[in-house]
Design a protein around this motif. Structure first.
Motif, PDB file in Angstrom:
ATOM      1  N   GLY A 149      34.478  36.864  38.991  1.00 48.57           N
ATOM      2  CA  GLY A 149      35.874  37.000  39.354  1.00 48.57           C
ATOM      3  C   GLY A 149      36.310  38.454  39.310  1.00 48.57           C
ATOM      4  N   VAL A 150      37.612  38.651  39.097  1.00 49.59           N
ATOM      5  CA  VAL A 150      38.163  40.011  39.147  1.00 49.59           C
ATOM      6  C   VAL A 150      37.549  40.901  38.081  1.00 49.59           C
ATOM      7  CG1 VAL A 150      40.283  41.351  38.992  1.00 49.59           C
ATOM      8  CG2 VAL A 150      40.306  39.131  40.106  1.00 49.59           C
ATOM      9  N   VAL A 151      37.346  40.359  36.862  1.00 49.15           N
ATOM     10  CA  VAL A 151      36.788  41.178  35.797  1.00 49.15           C
ATOM     11  C   VAL A 151      35.358  41.596  36.117  1.00 49.15           C
ATOM     12  CG1 VAL A 151      35.796  39.302  34.418  1.00 49.15           C
ATOM     13  CG2 VAL A 151      36.674  41.336  33.270  1.00 49.15           C
ATOM     14  N   GLY A 152      34.697  40.887  37.035  1.00 49.35           N
ATOM     15  CA  GLY A 152      33.354  41.272  37.452  1.00 49.35           C
ATOM     16  C   GLY A 152      33.304  42.600  38.171  1.00 49.35           C
ATOM     17  N   LEU A 153      34.466  43.070  38.677  1.00 51.49           N
ATOM     18  CA  LEU A 153      34.509  44.408  39.270  1.00 51.49           C
ATOM     19  C   LEU A 153      34.071  45.469  38.271  1.00 51.49           C
ATOM     20  CD1 LEU A 153      37.888  44.155  41.177  1.00 51.49           C
ATOM     21  CD2 LEU A 153      35.645  44.411  42.210  1.00 51.49           C
TER      22      LEU A 153
ATOM     23  N   LEU B 266      23.946  51.014  44.124  1.00 46.52           N
ATOM     24  CA  LEU B 266      24.111  50.324  42.840  1.00 46.52           C
ATOM     25  C   LEU B 266      25.578  49.971  42.596  1.00 46.52           C
ATOM     26  CD1 LEU B 266      22.480  49.562  40.219  1.00 46.52           C
ATOM     27  CD2 LEU B 266      23.317  51.701  39.266  1.00 46.52           C
ATOM     28  N   ILE B 267      26.475  50.880  42.908  1.00 42.27           N
ATOM     29  CA  ILE B 267      27.906  50.628  42.726  1.00 42.27           C
ATOM     30  C   ILE B 267      28.372  49.501  43.635  1.00 42.27           C
ATOM     31  CG2 ILE B 267      30.193  51.629  43.048  1.00 42.27           C
ATOM     32  CD1 ILE B 267      28.953  54.332  42.275  1.00 42.27           C
ATOM     33  N   PHE B 268      27.966  49.562  44.899  1.00 40.12           N
ATOM     34  CA  PHE B 268      28.396  48.544  45.859  1.00 40.12           C
ATOM     35  C   PHE B 268      27.888  47.166  45.454  1.00 40.12           C
ATOM     36  CE2 PHE B 268      27.910  46.123  49.815  1.00 40.12           C
ATOM     37  CZ  PHE B 268      29.184  46.249  50.337  1.00 40.12           C
ATOM     38  N   ALA B 269      26.605  47.086  45.078  1.00 41.82           N
ATOM     39  CA  ALA B 269      26.049  45.795  44.659  1.00 41.82           C
ATOM     40  C   ALA B 269      26.735  45.288  43.397  1.00 41.82           C
ATOM     41  CB  ALA B 269      24.537  45.935  44.433  1.00 41.82           C
ATOM     42  N   GLY B 270      27.024  46.188  42.454  1.00 42.63           N
ATOM     43  CA  GLY B 270      27.683  45.772  41.219  1.00 42.63           C
ATOM     44  C   GLY B 270      29.091  45.270  41.454  1.00 42.63           C
ATOM     45  N   VAL B 271      29.847  45.956  42.313  1.00 42.08           N
ATOM     46  CA  VAL B 271      31.236  45.563  42.576  1.00 42.08           C
ATOM     47  C   VAL B 271      31.286  44.221  43.298  1.00 42.08           C
ATOM     48  CG1 VAL B 271      33.297  46.153  43.900  1.00 42.08           C
ATOM     49  CG2 VAL B 271      32.151  47.896  42.547  1.00 42.08           C
ATOM     50  N   ILE B 272      30.525  44.077  44.384  1.00 39.62           N
ATOM     51  CA  ILE B 272      30.561  42.848  45.170  1.00 39.62           C
ATOM     52  C   ILE B 272      29.935  41.688  44.382  1.00 39.62           C
ATOM     53  CG2 ILE B 272      29.865  41.746  47.307  1.00 39.62           C
ATOM     54  CD1 ILE B 272      31.947  43.953  47.628  1.00 39.62           C
ATOM     55  N   GLY B 273      28.753  41.918  43.807  1.00 39.23           N
ATOM     56  CA  GLY B 273      28.102  40.856  43.050  1.00 39.23           C
ATOM     57  C   GLY B 273      28.889  40.441  41.821  1.00 39.23           C
ATOM     58  N   GLY B 274      29.462  41.414  41.119  1.00 41.39           N
ATOM     59  CA  GLY B 274      30.269  41.088  39.950  1.00 41.39           C
ATOM     60  C   GLY B 274      31.525  40.322  40.310  1.00 41.39           C
ATOM     61  N   LEU B 275      32.150  40.668  41.429  1.00 38.86           N
ATOM     62  CA  LEU B 275      33.343  39.954  41.872  1.00 38.86           C
ATOM     63  C   LEU B 275      33.025  38.505  42.204  1.00 38.86           C
ATOM     64  CD1 LEU B 275      36.353  40.095  42.667  1.00 38.86           C
ATOM     65  CD2 LEU B 275      35.613  40.786  44.954  1.00 38.86           C
ATOM     66  N   ILE B 276      31.880  38.276  42.846  1.00 34.92           N
ATOM     67  CA  ILE B 276      31.495  36.905  43.201  1.00 34.92           C
ATOM     68  C   ILE B 276      31.093  36.110  41.959  1.00 34.92           C
ATOM     69  CG2 ILE B 276      29.804  35.527  44.476  1.00 34.92           C
ATOM     70  CD1 ILE B 276      29.720  37.769  46.542  1.00 34.92           C
TER      71      ILE B 276
ATOM     72  N   LEU C 211      24.622  46.570  35.843  1.00 38.82           N
ATOM     73  CA  LEU C 211      23.559  47.140  36.682  1.00 38.82           C
ATOM     74  C   LEU C 211      23.228  48.568  36.266  1.00 38.82           C
ATOM     75  CD1 LEU C 211      24.368  45.864  40.295  1.00 38.82           C
ATOM     76  CD2 LEU C 211      22.708  44.997  38.654  1.00 38.82           C
ATOM     77  N   ALA C 212      24.254  49.362  35.949  1.00 38.42           N
ATOM     78  CA  ALA C 212      24.006  50.755  35.568  1.00 38.42           C
ATOM     79  C   ALA C 212      23.226  50.838  34.255  1.00 38.42           C
ATOM     80  CB  ALA C 212      25.331  51.509  35.445  1.00 38.42           C
TER      81      ALA C 212
ATOM     82  N   VAL D 208      35.939  51.424  52.070  1.00 44.16           N
ATOM     83  CA  VAL D 208      35.448  52.808  52.122  1.00 44.16           C
ATOM     84  C   VAL D 208      35.959  53.612  50.935  1.00 44.16           C
ATOM     85  CG1 VAL D 208      35.441  54.933  53.492  1.00 44.16           C
ATOM     86  CG2 VAL D 208      35.320  52.714  54.637  1.00 44.16           C
ATOM     87  N   VAL D 209      37.245  53.442  50.611  1.00 37.38           N
ATOM     88  CA  VAL D 209      37.865  54.273  49.579  1.00 37.38           C
ATOM     89  C   VAL D 209      37.322  53.939  48.195  1.00 37.38           C
ATOM     90  CG1 VAL D 209      40.055  54.852  48.466  1.00 37.38           C
ATOM     91  CG2 VAL D 209      39.944  54.603  50.948  1.00 37.38           C
ATOM     92  N   ARG D 210      37.197  52.625  47.867  1.00 41.26           N
ATOM     93  CA  ARG D 210      36.805  52.246  46.513  1.00 41.26           C
ATOM     94  C   ARG D 210      35.420  52.771  46.128  1.00 41.26           C
ATOM     95  NH1 ARG D 210      36.568  47.089  46.993  1.00 41.26           N
ATOM     96  NH2 ARG D 210      38.749  46.644  46.635  1.00 41.26           N
ATOM     97  N   PRO D 211      34.363  52.575  46.953  1.00 45.40           N
ATOM     98  CA  PRO D 211      33.062  53.130  46.551  1.00 45.40           C
ATOM     99  C   PRO D 211      33.064  54.646  46.408  1.00 45.40           C
ATOM    100  CG  PRO D 211      32.782  51.478  48.262  1.00 45.40           C
ATOM    101  CD  PRO D 211      34.243  51.754  48.169  1.00 45.40           C
ATOM    102  N   LEU D 212      33.830  55.345  47.261  1.00 50.84           N
ATOM    103  CA  LEU D 212      33.870  56.803  47.151  1.00 50.84           C
ATOM    104  C   LEU D 212      34.530  57.246  45.850  1.00 50.84           C
ATOM    105  CD1 LEU D 212      34.792  57.810  50.827  1.00 50.84           C
ATOM    106  CD2 LEU D 212      32.556  57.909  49.696  1.00 50.84           C
ATOM    107  N   LEU D 213      35.607  56.579  45.453  1.00 47.29           N
ATOM    108  CA  LEU D 213      36.264  56.935  44.196  1.00 47.29           C
ATOM    109  C   LEU D 213      35.378  56.613  42.994  1.00 47.29           C
ATOM    110  CD1 LEU D 213      39.951  55.765  44.860  1.00 47.29           C
ATOM    111  CD2 LEU D 213      39.060  58.097  44.838  1.00 47.29           C
ATOM    112  N   ILE D 214      34.670  55.478  43.050  1.00 46.32           N
ATOM    113  CA  ILE D 214      33.771  55.132  41.955  1.00 46.32           C
ATOM    114  C   ILE D 214      32.624  56.131  41.878  1.00 46.32           C
ATOM    115  CG2 ILE D 214      32.182  53.368  41.092  1.00 46.32           C
ATOM    116  CD1 ILE D 214      33.974  51.269  42.336  1.00 46.32           C
ATOM    117  N   LYS D 215      32.094  56.524  43.019  1.00 46.18           N
ATOM    118  CA  LYS D 215      31.018  57.510  43.050  1.00 46.18           C
ATOM    119  C   LYS D 215      31.481  58.840  42.472  1.00 46.18           C
ATOM    120  CE  LYS D 215      27.136  59.491  44.387  1.00 46.18           C
ATOM    121  NZ  LYS D 215      25.836  59.199  43.734  1.00 46.18           N
ATOM    122  N   ARG D 216      32.724  59.176  42.709  1.00 43.91           N
ATOM    123  CA  ARG D 216      33.269  60.429  42.178  1.00 43.91           C
ATOM    124  C   ARG D 216      33.425  60.373  40.665  1.00 43.91           C
ATOM    125  NH1 ARG D 216      38.915  63.300  44.177  1.00 43.91           N
ATOM    126  NH2 ARG D 216      38.729  65.185  42.895  1.00 43.91           N
TER     127      ARG D 216
END
Length: 357
Positions: free
Chosen positions: A330-334, A317-327, A341-342, A301-309
């Motif tokens: 790896g970590v740098v995909g965050l 778009l943020i949620f898909a980018g964070v989860i998809g990039g991580l998969i 995507l943006a 909950v906290v991470r998407p809200l901070l990124i949105k801010r």
């Protein structure tokens, strides 16, 4: 009849020259990327960190009378304190207490495992199974325990060697990241100007806007990742201090590192919960268990809200980018996922609008 003189005419020569130019350029690019491949991970992390903290560097430089070298020195020391020192503290704490842990294991094997306490069966969901298995281990003699653990000694040694190698590789990676960050802090304007000029050359105003959007997305993701790690580490440390877990400060530093690496606090909190139950504190163990589940899940909950801010981007778009990039990466995909995507979304929207106009 085909004119033989026309076969090797200007058009053919221009095509050959253009093809050779493209091939040569591709070979040069691939060769450079191959040479820089060992530095790719550290360079990507350094770029993300420098882009994120660049405004802080400029404010620090103004506060130090315009001296860039002083501001770069302070920022470098801050990176060492945030990324390198916690890992060194964790490793040092483990090495310093290795004799105590070894003695505890040997004493446990010599005395045998005590029987399960009365509250073990009352643990929700898994209490009965845990108590039954615990009772079976308690009925085992010390000699049988040693014989049962003997086949696993080689695996444990290999695991320890692999862990030491991983920690050493991580430390080298972090040091390389700090060095590259120092270089980018020193020559940041030149690198940014080159990136903007290249993007303008490739895509005009849209390309330049894509580079600036990428910078905003990187800062937003970094705000979400680091901010979430700080919040989770602080809450986890509070739970460890209140429940009376030893070495709470060192464990909090390790939790911060695992949160930055997107492993979360649970790999550290779960053994602490088990230790609380093992040491005969079921009340504090249950409280720490509930607190650990809360701390381990708030990042969703906290991470998407901070990124949105930090950036005016779609939450989906943020949620898909964070989860998809991580998969995918790896970590740098965050960082890479939301940026790709943006930028792609923005360029696509601009292209559609230009066609409608």
């Amino acid at each position: 009849m085909t004119n033989p003189a026309a076969v090797g005419g200007p058009a053919t020569r221009d095509l050959t020259r253009g093809l050779l130019s493209v091939v040569t350029t591709l070979l040069l690019i691939v060769s450079c990327l191959w040479i820089l491949r060992p530095f790719a991970g550290g360079l990507v992390w350094a770029t993300m960190i420098v882009v994120t903290t660049w405004p802080l560097l400029l404010r620090l430089q103004r506060g130090l009378g315009g001296r860039r070298w002083a501001a770069v020195t302070v920022m470098t020391l801050a990176l060492v304190a945030v990324f390198v020192v916690p890992l060194l503290v964790a490793v040092g704490t483990f090495i310093a207490n290795l004799d105590k842990m070894t003695a505890w294991v040997q004493a446990t094997l010599a005395a045998g495992i005590p029987g399960p306490p009365s509250w073990a069966e009352r643990v929700p969901l898994v209490g009965a199974k845990v108590a039954s298995r615990w009772a079976e281990l308690a009925a085992t003699s010390p000699e049988e325990l040693r014989e049962g653990l003997a086949p696993y000694r080689a695996s444990i040694v290999r695991w320890l060697a692999s862990t030491v190698g991983t920690v050493g590789g991580t430390l080298i990676h972090l040091l390389l990241m700090v060095v590259l960050s120092t270089v980018l802090y020193t020559t940041g304007e030149t690198a940014a100007s080159g990136a903007v000029r290249l993007a303008r050359r490739l895509g005009g105003e849209s390309g330049e806007g894509a580079v600036r959007l990428a910078g905003q997305a990187v800062r937003a993701v970094a705000l979400g990742v680091v901010g979430t790690a700080i919040i989770q580490a602080a809450l986890a440390g509070l739970g460890l201090f209140v429940s009376g877990v030893p070495f709470a400060g060192a464990l909090t530093a390790v939790i911060f590192v695992t949160c930055i690496a997107q492993l979360g606090p649970l790999p550290i909190l779960a053994p602490c919960v088990a230790w609380m139950y093992w040491s005969g504190n079921p009340g504090w163990g249950t409280a720490l268990l509930v607190w650990s589940l809360f701390v381990g899940t708030i990042d969703n909950v906290v991470r998407p809200l901070l990124i949105k801010r930090g950036a005016d981007l779609s939450l989906l778009l943020i949620f898909a980018g964070v989860i998809g990039g991580l998969i995918a990466f790896g970590v740098v995909g965050l960082f890479v996922g939301p940026v790709l995507l943006a930028v792609t979304y923005t360029l696509g929207v601009a292209w559609v609008r230009s066609g409608e106009a």
